[in-house]
Scaffold this motif. Sequence first.
Motif, PDB file in Angstrom:
ATOM      1  N   CYS A  28       0.832  -1.210   0.000  1.00 17.38           N
ATOM      2  CA  CYS A  28       0.000   0.000   0.000  1.00 17.38           C
ATOM      3  C   CYS A  28       0.862   1.255   0.000  1.00 17.38           C
ATOM      4  O   CYS A  28       0.603   2.189  -0.763  1.00 17.38           O
ATOM      5  CB  CYS A  28      -0.951  -0.003   1.194  1.00 17.38           C
ATOM      6  SG  CYS A  28      -2.305  -1.181   1.031  1.00 17.38           S
ATOM      7  N   ARG A  29       1.896   1.278   0.834  1.00 16.10           N
ATOM      8  CA  ARG A  29       2.783   2.446   0.872  1.00 16.10           C
ATOM      9  C   ARG A  29       3.446   2.675  -0.484  1.00 16.10           C
ATOM     10  O   ARG A  29       3.512   3.803  -0.966  1.00 16.10           O
ATOM     11  CB  ARG A  29       3.860   2.256   1.939  1.00 16.10           C
ATOM     12  CG  ARG A  29       3.374   2.508   3.345  1.00 16.10           C
ATOM     13  CD  ARG A  29       4.529   2.461   4.346  1.00 16.10           C
ATOM     14  NE  ARG A  29       4.007   2.057   5.636  1.00 16.10           N
ATOM     15  CZ  ARG A  29       4.119   0.838   6.165  1.00 16.10           C
ATOM     16  NH1 ARG A  29       4.784  -0.113   5.545  1.00 16.10           N
ATOM     17  NH2 ARG A  29       3.587   0.568   7.327  1.00 16.10           N
ATOM     18  N   GLU A  30       3.938   1.594  -1.091  1.00 20.90           N
ATOM     19  CA  GLU A  30       4.631   1.691  -2.382  1.00 20.90           C
ATOM     20  C   GLU A  30       3.708   2.177  -3.495  1.00 20.90           C
ATOM     21  O   GLU A  30       4.177   2.703  -4.498  1.00 20.90           O
ATOM     22  CB  GLU A  30       5.228   0.338  -2.766  1.00 20.90           C
ATOM     23  CG  GLU A  30       6.410  -0.069  -1.905  1.00 20.90           C
ATOM     24  CD  GLU A  30       6.844  -1.506  -2.117  1.00 20.90           C
ATOM     25  OE1 GLU A  30       6.210  -2.230  -2.929  1.00 20.90           O
ATOM     26  OE2 GLU A  30       7.807  -1.913  -1.449  1.00 20.90           O
ATOM     27  N   ASN A  31       2.408   1.982  -3.320  1.00 23.58           N
ATOM     28  CA  ASN A  31       1.445   2.351  -4.364  1.00 23.58           C
ATOM     29  C   ASN A  31       0.540   3.507  -3.944  1.00 23.58           C
ATOM     30  O   ASN A  31      -0.573   3.655  -4.453  1.00 23.58           O
ATOM     31  CB  ASN A  31       0.636   1.116  -4.772  1.00 23.58           C
ATOM     32  CG  ASN A  31       1.507   0.117  -5.507  1.00 23.58           C
ATOM     33  OD1 ASN A  31       1.807   0.307  -6.676  1.00 23.58           O
ATOM     34  ND2 ASN A  31       1.951  -0.916  -4.809  1.00 23.58           N
ATOM     35  N   LEU A  42      -6.943  -4.024   4.413  1.00 23.12           N
ATOM     36  CA  LEU A  42      -5.820  -3.860   3.487  1.00 23.12           C
ATOM     37  C   LEU A  42      -5.992  -4.764   2.272  1.00 23.12           C
ATOM     38  O   LEU A  42      -5.770  -4.344   1.137  1.00 23.12           O
ATOM     39  CB  LEU A  42      -4.496  -4.174   4.192  1.00 23.12           C
ATOM     40  CG  LEU A  42      -4.064  -3.195   5.282  1.00 23.12           C
ATOM     41  CD1 LEU A  42      -2.917  -3.779   6.099  1.00 23.12           C
ATOM     42  CD2 LEU A  42      -3.684  -1.856   4.695  1.00 23.12           C
ATOM     43  N   SER A  43      -6.386  -6.004   2.513  1.00 23.51           N
ATOM     44  CA  SER A  43      -6.581  -6.949   1.407  1.00 23.51           C
ATOM     45  C   SER A  43      -7.645  -6.446   0.443  1.00 23.51           C
ATOM     46  O   SER A  43      -7.462  -6.499  -0.780  1.00 23.51           O
ATOM     47  CB  SER A  43      -6.978  -8.328   1.937  1.00 23.51           C
ATOM     48  OG  SER A  43      -5.909  -8.908   2.643  1.00 23.51           O
ATOM     49  N   LYS A  44      -8.755  -5.955   0.977  1.00 24.04           N
ATOM     50  CA  LYS A  44      -9.827  -5.426   0.119  1.00 24.04           C
ATOM     51  C   LYS A  44      -9.330  -4.229  -0.686  1.00 24.04           C
ATOM     52  O   LYS A  44      -9.628  -4.094  -1.869  1.00 24.04           O
ATOM     53  CB  LYS A  44     -11.051  -5.028   0.956  1.00 24.04           C
ATOM     54  CG  LYS A  44     -11.814  -6.207   1.494  1.00 24.04           C
ATOM     55  CD  LYS A  44     -12.511  -6.928   0.375  1.00 24.04           C
ATOM     56  CE  LYS A  44     -13.285  -8.106   0.905  1.00 24.04           C
ATOM     57  NZ  LYS A  44     -13.513  -9.120  -0.100  1.00 24.04           N
ATOM     58  N   ARG A  45      -8.560  -3.353  -0.041  1.00 22.57           N
ATOM     59  CA  ARG A  45      -8.022  -2.169  -0.695  1.00 22.57           C
ATOM     60  C   ARG A  45      -7.118  -2.586  -1.869  1.00 22.57           C
ATOM     61  O   ARG A  45      -7.193  -2.027  -2.957  1.00 22.57           O
ATOM     62  CB  ARG A  45      -7.223  -1.370   0.344  1.00 22.57           C
ATOM     63  CG  ARG A  45      -6.865   0.011  -0.047  1.00 22.57           C
ATOM     64  CD  ARG A  45      -6.255   0.776   1.133  1.00 22.57           C
ATOM     65  NE  ARG A  45      -7.205   0.851   2.233  1.00 22.57           N
ATOM     66  CZ  ARG A  45      -6.872   0.787   3.525  1.00 22.57           C
ATOM     67  NH1 ARG A  45      -5.621   0.672   3.895  1.00 22.57           N
ATOM     68  NH2 ARG A  45      -7.804   0.858   4.455  1.00 22.57           N
ATOM     69  N   ILE A  46      -6.292  -3.602  -1.628  1.00 21.57           N
ATOM     70  CA  ILE A  46      -5.381  -4.082  -2.675  1.00 21.57           C
ATOM     71  C   ILE A  46      -6.155  -4.773  -3.785  1.00 21.57           C
ATOM     72  O   ILE A  46      -5.840  -4.615  -4.968  1.00 21.57           O
ATOM     73  CB  ILE A  46      -4.295  -4.989  -2.065  1.00 21.57           C
ATOM     74  CG1 ILE A  46      -3.380  -4.150  -1.158  1.00 21.57           C
ATOM     75  CG2 ILE A  46      -3.489  -5.690  -3.158  1.00 21.57           C
ATOM     76  CD1 ILE A  46      -2.412  -4.953  -0.309  1.00 21.57           C
ATOM     77  N   GLU A  47      -7.191  -5.529  -3.434  1.00 21.72           N
ATOM     78  CA  GLU A  47      -8.024  -6.179  -4.455  1.00 21.72           C
ATOM     79  C   GLU A  47      -8.628  -5.129  -5.394  1.00 21.72           C
ATOM     80  O   GLU A  47      -8.635  -5.313  -6.618  1.00 21.72           O
ATOM     81  CB  GLU A  47      -9.133  -7.002  -3.802  1.00 21.72           C
ATOM     82  CG  GLU A  47      -8.649  -8.307  -3.207  1.00 21.72           C
ATOM     83  CD  GLU A  47      -9.758  -9.097  -2.537  1.00 21.72           C
ATOM     84  OE1 GLU A  47     -10.907  -9.090  -3.037  1.00 21.72           O
ATOM     85  OE2 GLU A  47      -9.473  -9.741  -1.507  1.00 21.72           O
TER      86      GLU A  47
END
Length: 188
Positions: A28-31, A42-47
């Motif tokens: 998340c930080r890198e993106n 976090l998983s939902k955010r990345i999905e």
Amino acid sequence: MRPELTKDLLIKDFTDFYWLKTELQQFCRENNMSSSGSKMELSKRIEVFLTTGDTQQSKSPSKKRSSSKTKAPLTLDSVIGENHRCSQEVRAFFKKAIHPTFHFSTYIQNYFKENVGKTYRDVVKAWHEEEKRKKQPSYQKEIAPQFEYNRFIRDFFNDPKNNGKSRDDAIAAWKHLKLQPGSNQYRS
């Protein structure tokens, strides 16, 4: 073998593998996405990001918190509100009302979330009922879904085929499973 977590990862590969919370936060930080929240958030955010490329919508809206100070003194007739917080003030109230060892267990936290409109008197009753259940031989403490490792270890030792096996055996089985695609649930 588990792939590397990059912005080019296919959504299926992301959902098929186990990721540590620290890995999700780093991604998340890198993106340029918020790295706060639970592992599930976090998983939902990345999905969302891997599916749409969108970082704005994938940030969870900030929760409006009520003031930590309650306007009226807490009593057994206090009503559980929509945005109830398990604050130090509430903890102190229940330590007096129930027992000095009172703490916000997963069960009680879920009770607050699922019983808006009920009273603190109902919470006290629910706490005592849960304490009674804990004394039953068949009682198993609920482990929240995001704690996959803890669930796996518990289920590993509950399997009669593993009688006599050590914690190191359970950890080795976990490490092997988490590198495989699919569910991280224990399978006999």
